[in-house]
Design a protein around this motif. Structure first.
Motif, PDB file in Angstrom:
ATOM      1  N   GLY A 223     -18.273  13.394 -15.341  1.00 12.77           N
ATOM      2  CA  GLY A 223     -19.350  13.931 -14.522  1.00 12.77           C
ATOM      3  C   GLY A 223     -19.350  15.443 -14.420  1.00 12.77           C
ATOM      4  O   GLY A 223     -20.381  16.051 -14.120  1.00 12.77           O
ATOM      5  N   THR A 224     -18.194  16.074 -14.680  1.00  7.64           N
ATOM      6  CA  THR A 224     -18.116  17.536 -14.587  1.00  7.64           C
ATOM      7  C   THR A 224     -18.662  18.240 -15.828  1.00  7.64           C
ATOM      8  O   THR A 224     -18.743  19.470 -15.851  1.00  7.64           O
ATOM      9  N   LEU A 225     -19.054  17.503 -16.848  1.00  9.82           N
ATOM     10  CA  LEU A 225     -19.438  18.115 -18.123  1.00  9.82           C
ATOM     11  C   LEU A 225     -20.855  18.693 -18.130  1.00  9.82           C
ATOM     12  O   LEU A 225     -21.125  19.640 -18.864  1.00  9.82           O
ATOM     13  N   THR A 226     -21.755  18.104 -17.348  1.00  5.80           N
ATOM     14  CA  THR A 226     -23.153  18.545 -17.384  1.00  5.80           C
ATOM     15  C   THR A 226     -23.744  18.604 -15.976  1.00  5.80           C
ATOM     16  O   THR A 226     -23.148  18.105 -15.013  1.00  5.80           O
ATOM     17  N   LEU A 227     -24.923  19.161 -15.892  1.00  4.25           N
ATOM     18  CA  LEU A 227     -25.633  19.266 -14.611  1.00  4.25           C
ATOM     19  C   LEU A 227     -25.934  17.897 -14.021  1.00  4.25           C
ATOM     20  O   LEU A 227     -25.876  17.706 -12.804  1.00  4.25           O
ATOM     21  N   VAL A 228     -26.250  16.906 -14.881  1.00  2.00           N
ATOM     22  CA  VAL A 228     -26.656  15.591 -14.384  1.00  2.00           C
ATOM     23  C   VAL A 228     -25.500  14.606 -14.337  1.00  2.00           C
ATOM     24  O   VAL A 228     -25.686  13.435 -13.990  1.00  2.00           O
ATOM     25  N   GLY A 229     -24.286  15.035 -14.678  1.00  2.00           N
ATOM     26  CA  GLY A 229     -23.160  14.111 -14.764  1.00  2.00           C
ATOM     27  C   GLY A 229     -22.742  13.518 -13.438  1.00  2.00           C
ATOM     28  O   GLY A 229     -22.227  12.408 -13.386  1.00  2.00           O
ATOM     29  N   THR A 230     -22.934  14.253 -12.372  1.00  4.09           N
ATOM     30  CA  THR A 230     -22.550  13.768 -11.045  1.00  4.09           C
ATOM     31  C   THR A 230     -23.521  14.299 -10.011  1.00  4.09           C
ATOM     32  O   THR A 230     -24.111  15.379 -10.188  1.00  4.09           O
ATOM     33  N   SER A 231     -23.682  13.557  -8.932  1.00  7.21           N
ATOM     34  CA  SER A 231     -24.579  14.004  -7.864  1.00  7.21           C
ATOM     35  C   SER A 231     -24.098  15.313  -7.254  1.00  7.21           C
ATOM     36  O   SER A 231     -24.896  16.111  -6.756  1.00  7.21           O
ATOM     37  N   THR A 232     -22.787  15.566  -7.310  1.00  7.66           N
ATOM     38  CA  THR A 232     -22.236  16.807  -6.748  1.00  7.66           C
ATOM     39  C   THR A 232     -22.846  18.035  -7.410  1.00  7.66           C
ATOM     40  O   THR A 232     -23.240  18.997  -6.734  1.00  7.66           O
ATOM     41  N   ASN A 233     -22.917  18.032  -8.741  1.00 10.08           N
ATOM     42  CA  ASN A 233     -23.485  19.171  -9.464  1.00 10.08           C
ATOM     43  C   ASN A 233     -24.954  19.375  -9.102  1.00 10.08           C
ATOM     44  O   ASN A 233     -25.421  20.514  -8.963  1.00 10.08           O
ATOM     45  N   LEU A 234     -25.677  18.288  -8.969  1.00  7.12           N
ATOM     46  CA  LEU A 234     -27.094  18.392  -8.620  1.00  7.12           C
ATOM     47  C   LEU A 234     -27.274  18.863  -7.175  1.00  7.12           C
ATOM     48  O   LEU A 234     -28.239  19.577  -6.858  1.00  7.12           O
ATOM     49  N   ILE A 235     -26.360  18.479  -6.306  1.00 11.50           N
ATOM     50  CA  ILE A 235     -26.415  18.956  -4.919  1.00 11.50           C
ATOM     51  C   ILE A 235     -26.189  20.464  -4.877  1.00 11.50           C
ATOM     52  O   ILE A 235     -26.911  21.205  -4.198  1.00 11.50           O
ATOM     53  N   VAL A 236     -25.168  20.921  -5.603  1.00 12.18           N
ATOM     54  CA  VAL A 236     -24.894  22.362  -5.665  1.00 12.18           C
ATOM     55  C   VAL A 236     -26.102  23.094  -6.237  1.00 12.18           C
ATOM     56  O   VAL A 236     -26.492  24.162  -5.743  1.00 12.18           O
ATOM     57  N   ASN A 237     -26.740  22.516  -7.251  1.00  9.97           N
ATOM     58  CA  ASN A 237     -27.931  23.154  -7.832  1.00  9.97           C
ATOM     59  C   ASN A 237     -29.071  23.221  -6.822  1.00  9.97           C
ATOM     60  O   ASN A 237     -29.819  24.205  -6.784  1.00  9.97           O
ATOM     61  N   SER A 238     -29.207  22.182  -5.988  1.00  6.74           N
ATOM     62  CA  SER A 238     -30.262  22.211  -4.965  1.00  6.74           C
ATOM     63  C   SER A 238     -30.010  23.326  -3.961  1.00  6.74           C
ATOM     64  O   SER A 238     -30.952  23.980  -3.491  1.00  6.74           O
ATOM     65  N   LEU A 239     -28.750  23.575  -3.645  1.00  6.21           N
ATOM     66  CA  LEU A 239     -28.407  24.664  -2.735  1.00  6.21           C
ATOM     67  C   LEU A 239     -28.609  26.031  -3.394  1.00  6.21           C
ATOM     68  O   LEU A 239     -28.985  27.004  -2.741  1.00  6.21           O
ATOM     69  N   VAL A 240     -28.342  26.095  -4.703  1.00  5.47           N
ATOM     70  CA  VAL A 240     -28.594  27.323  -5.470  1.00  5.47           C
ATOM     71  C   VAL A 240     -30.081  27.655  -5.443  1.00  5.47           C
ATOM     72  O   VAL A 240     -30.482  28.803  -5.192  1.00  5.47           O
ATOM     73  N   LEU A 241     -30.915  26.669  -5.690  1.00  4.07           N
ATOM     74  CA  LEU A 241     -32.365  26.879  -5.668  1.00  4.07           C
ATOM     75  C   LEU A 241     -32.836  27.297  -4.279  1.00  4.07           C
ATOM     76  O   LEU A 241     -33.770  28.107  -4.142  1.00  4.07           O
ATOM     77  N   ASP A 242     -32.194  26.743  -3.254  1.00  3.12           N
ATOM     78  CA  ASP A 242     -32.588  27.075  -1.889  1.00  3.12           C
ATOM     79  C   ASP A 242     -32.268  28.524  -1.549  1.00  3.12           C
ATOM     80  O   ASP A 242     -32.875  29.102  -0.639  1.00  3.12           O
TER      81      ASP A 242
END
Length: 575
Positions: free
Chosen positions: A142-161
């Motif tokens: 899951g650590t390999l890509t943006l979509v590999g784990t919900s954690t990465n997508l959560i961090v990306n949502s906070l980045v966008l915010d």
């Protein structure tokens, strides 16, 4: 600091305490925090609405909903059949490689869920020797890509915010690859520390389902193992009825013959998996009733069925229904369903016709419980569309042709229009908990900014830059995130620490990207606790592990992961 600052800081600290105390109810804790901040006007209505509709959060939800269609296909099950091998080392390497690769592009929870049944039912190796490696491999993949784990997508949502550019699909890959290699090697050499537990069976408490092998079935002439009948999700082949011969000690090499009656035990909602096998018909379907409308009932003590078989009473014509499965509490059911003598208190799952509800004899013979919701399966062109469509969306997003949000939104629309997904499935599987956690965490970050807590924190750090070098600050952020992940959950840890990490990076004039990655990778570093990551919890129960089993293997994994992670982040992103 003002009163508002102290109040928001208190809510932040109490949220962490609440997450530790109520580990099974993170959405409730975050929900209370959101209501507290909104009711005291620490955040505005516009900020709450913006948090609930955050693009990164909606992208995560859309991706999880689209992955439901992929779970309904044979893809993961067919691949899973190729993983188990006679030798432990070969099985371990195949399992690790398949899980890492799959988890990089698919929901890693779905990957683990698919692999649980093949591993638990395999005749060659103890499941407890494979299930912890399965979960850890899913975390690493899951650590390999943006979509590999919900954690990465959560961090990306906070980045966008924060009005920052979205994280790239492969921004995580170099650090992730280093973790896969070093932690994978560590896990391989720690395999002797894994327990060798005997799996306890609870089959007598499950429903028993009968399926007949038609003479023209492609299953005929192949073994149980070759046909993949041991790799079903929550269904277990417990016996074969061959004429009047009853086979109970079924080996993987047992050859299927025409007209065999296969008796499965397990979760009735998973019965639609059997329809994916060519020439395998379920008992009720032989009565001309489809499986689309199922009811669960209990046989009354005064029923005319008691002491009789289904065939002898003419069950189909009597009730306009056919028995799909039967369960008898405290006693194992065995033999052909049509020849079983019914007893008072037997649980039956019925495929019912249009006339069932109007029959006057229904309530005299049965206690009606509830409808049974089946996990449906995709076949033919729908199956191809779901698989090709999902990977096409991922590829288009990976190469920047479409944004991930647009790609998965279009895919969801296609899946709904073509019937690959239904609105009922989306409502039933909608990830409400994740939506509440992430949106509440974003609201909390707004409150930290509105009240001046972040500004005060930044000023404090700026005044003491001699105490915090960028490397020391990065390590501190990583360790705090890791500890929170083990104590609460990965998603909650990422959401709580992100605003602090970002503010700290700005205050000491460090590279914010390094700190963002420290939060993302630190939130995925759950190896010691079975409660910090969902895949750990899944295998914890399935493998009948104890907490010490995770500690024994997880401590060396966590140490290697941490050293590799911090080193790789510094080398790849710089400070």
């Amino acid at each position: 600091m003002t009163f508002q600052s102290y109040f928001v800081l208190a809510v932040f600290i109490l949220t962490i305490i609440g997450l530790i105390k109520f580990q099974q109810r993170p959405s409730l804790v975050f929900g209370v925090a959101l209501l507290s901040l909104f009711s005291t006007e620490m955040v505005s209505t516009e900020q709450v609405i913006k948090s609930l509709s955050n693009q990164g959060l909606l992208t995560l939800i859309l991706l999880m909903l689209c992955s439901i269609a992929l779970e309904k296909t044979r893809l993961l099950r067919l691949v899973a059949m190729k993983v188990i091998r006679p030798t432990y080392s070969a099985t371990w390497l195949r399992l690790f490689g398949f899980t890492v690769f799959s988890s990089a592009f698919l929901n890693n929870t779905a990957v683990v869920s698919t692999m649980l049944a093949p591993i638990r039912n395999n005749p060659n190796h103890s499941a407890s020797k494979l299930l912890i490696p399965l979960s850890y491999a899913a975390i690493l993949g899951g650590t390999l890509t943006l979509v590999g784990t919900s954690t990465n997508l959560i961090v990306n949502s906070l980045v966008l915010d924060m009005n920052l550019p979205s994280l790239g699909f492969f921004d995580f890959t170099l650090v992730g690859l280093a973790l896969v290699v070093t932690c994978g090697t560590t896990l391989y050499f720690c395999r002797s520390l894994l327990p060798d537990h005997m799996m306890k069976s609870s089959k007598s408490e499950s429903y028993f389902i009968e399926a007949k092998v038609n003479p023209d079935s492609t299953l005929v002439g192949k073994s149980i193992d070759e046909n993949g009948l041991r790799h079903l999700q929550s269904l277990f082949l417990v016996e074969i009825m061959r004429g009047d011969l009853q086979l109970t000690a079924i080996t993987p090499n047992e050859i299927i013959q025409a007209n065999d009656k296969l008796i499965f035990s397990g979760d009735i909602s998973k019965v639609s998996q059997l329809r994916m096998f060519d020439g395998l018909s379920i008992f009720a379907e032989n009565s001309g009733l489809p499986l689309g409308n199922l009811r669960e009932v209990v046989v009354r003590s005064e029923s005319i069925l008691n002491g009789s078989t289904l065939k002898s009473v003419g069950f189909r014509s009597l009730f306009d229904a056919a028995v799909v499965a039967i369960k008898r509490d405290g006693e194992k059911v065995s033999g052909k369903i049509g020849r079983l003598k019914i007893k008072p208190g037997d649980f039956l799952v019925l495929a019912v016709g249009e006339d069932f509800k109007s029959r006057r004899n229904i309530r005299k013979n049965f206690i009606l419980l509830s409808d049974v919701e089946l996990d449906s399966r995709l076949t033919g062109t729908k199956e191809v569309l779901a698989i090709v469509g999902f990977f096409a969306a991922i590829v288009l997003a990976a190469f920047g042709i479409l944004t991930l949000f647009k790609a998965v939104l279009l895919l969801l629309g296609v899946l709904l229009l073509t019937g690959c997904l239904t609105t009922n499935e989306l409502l039933r599987r909608f990830p409400v908990e994740i939506w509440v956690i992430i949106s509440s965490a974003i609201v909390l970050s707004y409150a930290l900014q509105n009240s001046g807590v972040i500004d005060n924190f930044t000023a404090l750090m700026s005044a003491n830059t001699d105490l915090f070098s960028p490397l020391l600050a990065l390590i501190m952020v990583y360790i705090i995130t890791l500890l929170l992940t083990e104590l609460v959950t990965n998603n909650a840890a990422a959401a709580l620490i992100f605003p602090i990490a970002y503010g700290l990076a700005n205050s000491i004039d460090a590279n914010p990207m390094a700190f963002i990655m420290a939060v993302a990778f630190g939130a995925s570093a759950s190896f010691i606790s079975p409660y910090g990551y969902q895949t750990n919890l899944m295998v914890f129960n399935a493998g009948q592990y104890k907490l010490n089993d995770f500690i024994r293997v997880g401590v060396p994994m966590s140490l290697v992961y941490s050293v590799t992670c911090v080193t790789a982040i510094v080398l790849v992103f710089g400070l």
